[in-house]
Design a protein around this motif. Structure first.
Motif, PDB file in Angstrom:
ATOM      1  N   UNK A 218      11.931  26.051  11.411  1.00 33.58           N
ATOM      2  CA  UNK A 218      12.720  25.407  10.348  1.00 33.58           C
ATOM      3  C   UNK A 218      13.838  24.545  10.941  1.00 33.58           C
ATOM      4  N   UNK A 219      14.200  23.522  10.181  1.00 31.37           N
ATOM      5  CA  UNK A 219      15.355  22.671  10.490  1.00 31.37           C
ATOM      6  C   UNK A 219      16.438  22.960   9.452  1.00 31.37           C
TER       7      UNK A 219
ATOM      8  N   UNK B 281      24.793  13.849   9.166  1.00 27.98           N
ATOM      9  CA  UNK B 281      24.255  12.808  10.051  1.00 27.98           C
ATOM     10  C   UNK B 281      23.572  13.428  11.266  1.00 27.98           C
ATOM     11  N   UNK B 282      24.223  14.391  11.903  1.00 25.63           N
ATOM     12  CA  UNK B 282      23.652  15.019  13.094  1.00 25.63           C
ATOM     13  C   UNK B 282      22.345  15.741  12.746  1.00 25.63           C
ATOM     14  N   UNK B 283      22.349  16.518  11.657  1.00 28.46           N
ATOM     15  CA  UNK B 283      21.154  17.274  11.288  1.00 28.46           C
ATOM     16  C   UNK B 283      19.996  16.349  10.920  1.00 28.46           C
ATOM     17  N   UNK B 284      20.301  15.248  10.207  1.00 33.31           N
ATOM     18  CA  UNK B 284      19.243  14.295   9.853  1.00 33.31           C
ATOM     19  C   UNK B 284      18.669  13.628  11.099  1.00 33.31           C
ATOM     20  N   UNK B 285      19.535  13.325  12.071  1.00 32.55           N
ATOM     21  CA  UNK B 285      19.048  12.729  13.319  1.00 32.55           C
ATOM     22  C   UNK B 285      18.096  13.678  14.043  1.00 32.55           C
TER      23      UNK B 285
ATOM     24  N   UNK C   1      16.161  15.943  12.599  1.00 37.86           N
ATOM     25  CA  UNK C   1      14.918  15.947  11.839  1.00 37.86           C
ATOM     26  C   UNK C   1      14.117  14.674  12.101  1.00 37.86           C
ATOM     27  N   UNK C   2      14.794  13.520  12.119  1.00 43.40           N
ATOM     28  CA  UNK C   2      14.113  12.249  12.381  1.00 43.40           C
ATOM     29  C   UNK C   2      13.494  12.241  13.776  1.00 43.40           C
ATOM     30  N   UNK C   3      14.189  12.830  14.758  1.00 46.61           N
ATOM     31  CA  UNK C   3      13.637  12.897  16.114  1.00 46.61           C
ATOM     32  C   UNK C   3      12.320  13.667  16.130  1.00 46.61           C
TER      33      UNK C   3
ATOM     34  N   UNK D 112       5.610  12.201  15.283  1.00 46.97           N
ATOM     35  CA  UNK D 112       4.385  12.271  14.501  1.00 46.97           C
ATOM     36  C   UNK D 112       4.104  10.945  13.803  1.00 46.97           C
ATOM     37  N   UNK D 113       5.161  10.329  13.246  1.00 47.59           N
ATOM     38  CA  UNK D 113       5.035   9.084  12.482  1.00 47.59           C
ATOM     39  C   UNK D 113       5.930   8.034  13.117  1.00 47.59           C
ATOM     40  N   UNK D 114       5.379   6.851  13.344  1.00 44.53           N
ATOM     41  CA  UNK D 114       6.140   5.776  13.989  1.00 44.53           C
ATOM     42  C   UNK D 114       7.081   5.121  12.981  1.00 44.53           C
ATOM     43  N   UNK D 115       8.365   4.987  13.313  1.00 41.94           N
ATOM     44  CA  UNK D 115       9.297   4.300  12.394  1.00 41.94           C
ATOM     45  C   UNK D 115       8.915   2.837  12.224  1.00 41.94           C
ATOM     46  N   UNK D 116       9.326   2.261  11.089  1.00 38.51           N
ATOM     47  CA  UNK D 116       9.051   0.849  10.852  1.00 38.51           C
ATOM     48  C   UNK D 116       9.941  -0.001  11.754  1.00 38.51           C
ATOM     49  N   UNK D 117       9.506  -1.218  12.117  1.00 33.87           N
ATOM     50  CA  UNK D 117      10.357  -2.106  12.927  1.00 33.87           C
ATOM     51  C   UNK D 117      11.649  -2.422  12.194  1.00 33.87           C
TER      52      UNK D 117
END
Length: 360
Positions: free
Chosen positions: A131-132, A140-144, A146-148, A153-158
């Motif tokens: 779990x996250x 901000x830190x926690x979202x970063x 999760x995004x990492x 798994x999923x490539x961010x958009x340009x």
């Protein structure tokens, strides 16, 4: 549809606000089409079970947002909804576990992970997923974090290239003379005064000798006994009166005026929760305009206003959520830093913010 979507599962009575805020953040990074917000994304008239099945077919990740009341919310008969076979939260998570979709539990507002004996059998696999945690105090830190994990798994958009602001003419690099002309002018004035003092005529020396032999009392000069005889008092004239009282000059000190420096450039806007964004200012005399960028250099807002004295007032528009607000900042150190509030009348909210310069 490409198999690159993120499915966000949540209960409205438990984590509605956090889910909406997280979805906005993920859409900035992965695109609006890559984030499916549970039944909120469904069109009217669709069978939500079929729509959930279809959405899961195009998803790589399911985020199960779990708040403090996620497990204990009850139906109309007083039974835990998680044990109801028709509970759509159970349907979503169970289907994702069966299809071996990556399921990430996200704990919000201090929630803890449920144990296996607290869940129906088809959801017990959820307890074996790492779990996250996301909290408002370190959002901000926690979202970063999760995004990492998601970006593996999923490539961010340009991300678009951040435009370079065009500074006004007043912001051009000043020449050496423009920066130091006040010092040169002061030195020239001092030199002229010195030349005049050195070229005083001899008559001024007589006045200087007179001052050396004169005693000063209450601002009135009185000659000493050794230099002159006692002065004869004039005869008293009953028809006239003379006011010889000495008037002290008033000692009025004006408040030092604070001059605000040029605000053109890059500034970091932050709130007490640790959320930050970059404001790029252009100043034209007393008027200002700015663009706002998030931490991924995506333009999310704009504004314009004016500076009056030490106060900056600007109308603000957030293009991401399409909402207008008011930014009011004040400075007490010639524009080195600003503090104030940003308010959104339609939401009825006001947040304290501060602004620090990023570039010199």
């Amino acid at each position: 549809m490409a198999d690159n979507k993120i499915f966000v599962s949540y209960r409205r009575q438990d984590a509605s606000g956090e889910a909406g805020r997280l979805v906005d953040h993920l859409q900035e990074i992965y695109g609006e089409e890559s984030v499916f917000l549970d039944v909120e994304t469904l069109e009217a008239g669709l069978d939500f079970i079929q729509a959930i099945e279809k959405a899961l077919n195009s998803c790589k990740v399911l985020i199960a947002m779990i708040g403090p009341h996620w497990l204990n919310i009850q139906d109309a008969e007083g039974n835990q909804r998680i044990f109801n076979e028709g509970d759509f939260i159970r349907i979503e998570i169970s289907a994702a576990l069966k299809r071996d979709i990556r399921v990430i539990p996200v704990l919000v507002n201090g929630a803890v992970m449920p144990t296996a004996d607290q869940l129906p059998e088809d959801l017990q696999g959820l307890t074996r997923r790492h779990a996250q945690e996301i909290s408002s105090s370190r959002w901000k830190y926690d979202c970063d974090q999760l995004v990492a994990a998601l970006s593996k798994i999923i490539e961010p958009k340009p991300q678009p290239v951040k435009p370079t602001p065009i500074p006004p003419n007043s912001a051009k690099q000043k020449s050496w003379f423009a920066k130091n002309y006040l010092w040169l002018l002061g030195g020239l004035v001092g030199l002229i005064v010195l030349i005049q003092l050195l070229s005083l005529p001899e008559e001024d020396a007589i006045y200087d000798d007179f001052e050396e032999n004169t005693e000063w009392t209450n601002g009135l000069s009185q000659p000493t006994e050794k230099d002159s005889p006692p002065a004869q008092l004039p005869e008293e004239n009953p028809t006239t009166t003379q006011d010889n009282s000495f008037q002290e000059p008033s000692n009025t000190t004006s408040t030092e005026e604070v001059f605000v420096d040029e605000i053109t450039g890059y500034w970091l806007l932050s709130d007490p929760q640790g959320n930050t964004s970059t404001l790029v200012f252009n100043q034209y005399d007393d008027s200002v305009e700015f663009l706002e960028y998030n931490i991924y250099d995506v333009e999310v807002g704009e504004g314009n206003g004016s500076i009056s004295g030490t106060q900056l007032t600007a109308d603000y528009y957030n293009s991401l959520v399409q909402i207008s607000g008011k930014l009011i900042l004040n400075t007490s150190n010639a524009g080195g830093s600003w503090v104030g509030t940003i308010s959104f009348p339609t939401l009825g909210t006001t947040t304290n913010v501060s602004m620090q310069r990023i570039n010199p």
